[in-house]
Write a protein that holds these residues in place. Structure first.
Motif, PDB file in Angstrom:
ATOM      1  N   VAL A 112       0.834  -1.202   0.000  1.00 33.00           N
ATOM      2  CA  VAL A 112       0.000   0.000   0.000  1.00 33.00           C
ATOM      3  C   VAL A 112       0.870   1.254   0.000  1.00 33.00           C
ATOM      4  O   VAL A 112       0.568   2.241  -0.672  1.00 33.00           O
ATOM      5  CB  VAL A 112      -0.944  -0.008   1.221  1.00 33.00           C
ATOM      6  CG1 VAL A 112      -1.638   1.344   1.370  1.00 33.00           C
ATOM      7  CG2 VAL A 112      -1.970  -1.117   1.084  1.00 33.00           C
TER       8      VAL A 112
ATOM      9  N   ILE B 298       1.821   1.971  -3.579  1.00 30.27           N
ATOM     10  CA  ILE B 298       0.686   2.373  -4.409  1.00 30.27           C
ATOM     11  C   ILE B 298       0.298   3.823  -4.126  1.00 30.27           C
ATOM     12  O   ILE B 298      -0.053   4.572  -5.034  1.00 30.27           O
ATOM     13  CB  ILE B 298      -0.512   1.432  -4.173  1.00 30.27           C
ATOM     14  CG1 ILE B 298      -0.176   0.017  -4.672  1.00 30.27           C
ATOM     15  CG2 ILE B 298      -1.769   1.951  -4.863  1.00 30.27           C
ATOM     16  CD1 ILE B 298      -1.238  -1.010  -4.361  1.00 30.27           C
ATOM     17  N   THR B 299       0.382   4.236  -2.854  1.00 29.88           N
ATOM     18  CA  THR B 299      -0.014   5.596  -2.489  1.00 29.88           C
ATOM     19  C   THR B 299       1.051   6.636  -2.837  1.00 29.88           C
ATOM     20  O   THR B 299       0.873   7.820  -2.544  1.00 29.88           O
ATOM     21  CB  THR B 299      -0.336   5.675  -0.989  1.00 29.88           C
ATOM     22  OG1 THR B 299       0.778   5.182  -0.223  1.00 29.88           O
ATOM     23  CG2 THR B 299      -1.570   4.862  -0.658  1.00 29.88           C
TER      24      THR B 299
ATOM     25  N   GLY C 101      -2.977   5.482  -7.221  1.00 30.11           N
ATOM     26  CA  GLY C 101      -3.585   4.968  -6.002  1.00 30.11           C
ATOM     27  C   GLY C 101      -5.090   5.127  -5.991  1.00 30.11           C
ATOM     28  O   GLY C 101      -5.817   4.242  -5.531  1.00 30.11           O
ATOM     29  N   THR C 102      -5.574   6.253  -6.517  1.00 30.96           N
ATOM     30  CA  THR C 102      -7.021   6.483  -6.567  1.00 30.96           C
ATOM     31  C   THR C 102      -7.697   5.487  -7.503  1.00 30.96           C
ATOM     32  O   THR C 102      -8.783   4.965  -7.200  1.00 30.96           O
ATOM     33  CB  THR C 102      -7.312   7.921  -7.035  1.00 30.96           C
ATOM     34  OG1 THR C 102      -6.724   8.846  -6.119  1.00 30.96           O
ATOM     35  CG2 THR C 102      -8.806   8.166  -7.105  1.00 30.96           C
TER      36      THR C 102
ATOM     37  N   ASP D  66      -7.738   2.054  -5.807  1.00 30.39           N
ATOM     38  CA  ASP D  66      -8.731   2.038  -4.732  1.00 30.39           C
ATOM     39  C   ASP D  66     -10.151   2.052  -5.288  1.00 30.39           C
ATOM     40  O   ASP D  66     -11.046   1.385  -4.763  1.00 30.39           O
ATOM     41  CB  ASP D  66      -8.514   3.234  -3.815  1.00 30.39           C
ATOM     42  CG  ASP D  66      -9.458   3.226  -2.623  1.00 30.39           C
ATOM     43  OD1 ASP D  66      -9.300   2.339  -1.752  1.00 30.39           O
ATOM     44  OD2 ASP D  66     -10.365   4.076  -2.562  1.00 30.39           O
TER      45      ASP D  66
ATOM     46  N   ILE E 202      -6.326   2.184   0.494  1.00 34.60           N
ATOM     47  CA  ILE E 202      -5.262   3.141   0.763  1.00 34.60           C
ATOM     48  C   ILE E 202      -5.147   3.510   2.233  1.00 34.60           C
ATOM     49  O   ILE E 202      -4.118   4.061   2.647  1.00 34.60           O
ATOM     50  CB  ILE E 202      -5.467   4.416  -0.075  1.00 34.60           C
ATOM     51  CG1 ILE E 202      -6.808   5.076   0.272  1.00 34.60           C
ATOM     52  CG2 ILE E 202      -5.394   4.101  -1.561  1.00 34.60           C
ATOM     53  CD1 ILE E 202      -7.054   6.377  -0.466  1.00 34.60           C
TER      54      ILE E 202
END
Length: 223
Positions: free
Chosen positions: A77, A80-81, A87-88, A91, A102
């Protein structure tokens, strides 16, 4: 366009397969339009393909059985963030957009289809190519749109903003790694064009600024 380049050099990265391919122009472009077209085509095409691969790979991820999902490769995570846009999207498609993914511990591993991982990494790599500093492809576009003097000012401003942003990034600090490598390899401006009086047309300038907004969304960490 008849522009000759040096052989590409792979720039390393600790968190990515590679950071970029560095190449230098050996011959001067005819004008700023030729320089812009040369710089724009590669990374924008790569970014488009990577975006499509990410969406397609995430769709395949949702169709995998739970037993098979445990065998898929994964990204933490915290990695990814590092991308607000990436990330959006992850998610939204895997967690319903409620922040379920996230908001987990940064070390939590998210299983993803290999195509999704390739698309996510490719999106970040090509976004770095489009950052408008120095002699990156984004820097060449900036030089074509703004001219050499204003490109230098804009490039310095972008570098400062990225550096300050990297100071507030936790875990995988992709921006700081990029700025470190850039400082040794691509901080010089590109060689002059034969004609540096005529600027690029308005549609190209608009496309450049739209691409830089997209780069900001990709490279700024998701808070």
């Amino acid at each position: 366009k008849g522009i000759k380049m040096t052989p590409p050099t792979i720039l390393p990265s600790q968190a990515l397969p590679y950071l970029s391919f560095q190449n230098r122009l050996k011959t001067s472009p005819k004008d700023y339009t030729d320089l812009y077209d040369f710089a724009f085509a590669g990374p924008v095409t790569g970014l488009t393909v990577s975006f499509i691969a990410l969406l397609f790979g995430l769709q395949l991820t949702t169709e995998v059985d739970q037993s098979v999902a445990q065998l898929l490769p994964s990204l933490p995570v915290g990695f990814i963030t590092q991308s607000t846009l990436g990330g959006t999207i992850v998610d939204l498609l895997l967690g319903g957009g409620d922040g379920i993914l996230i908001n987990q511990d940064p070390s939590t591993q998210i299983p993803l289809h290999p195509i999704a991982i390739g698309g996510f990494l490719g999106m970040i790599i090509h976004a770095f190519d489009l950052v408008p500093i120095g002699s990156t492809d984004g820097g060449r576009m900036s030089q074509a749109v703004l001219g050499r003097v204003w490109h230098l000012t804009f490039s310095s401003l972008v570098f400062t903003v990225l550096f300050l942003t990297s100071l507030f990034s936790d875990g995988f600090n992709l921006l700081l790694g990029f700025l470190f490598i850039y400082s040794f390899t691509q901080r010089d401006m590109e060689i002059p064009c034969k004609n540096e009086i005529d600027r690029v047309e308005l549609p190209r300038a608009v496309a450049a600024f739209v691409s830089w907004v997209l780069v900001a969304l990709i490279l700024c960490p998701l808070s």
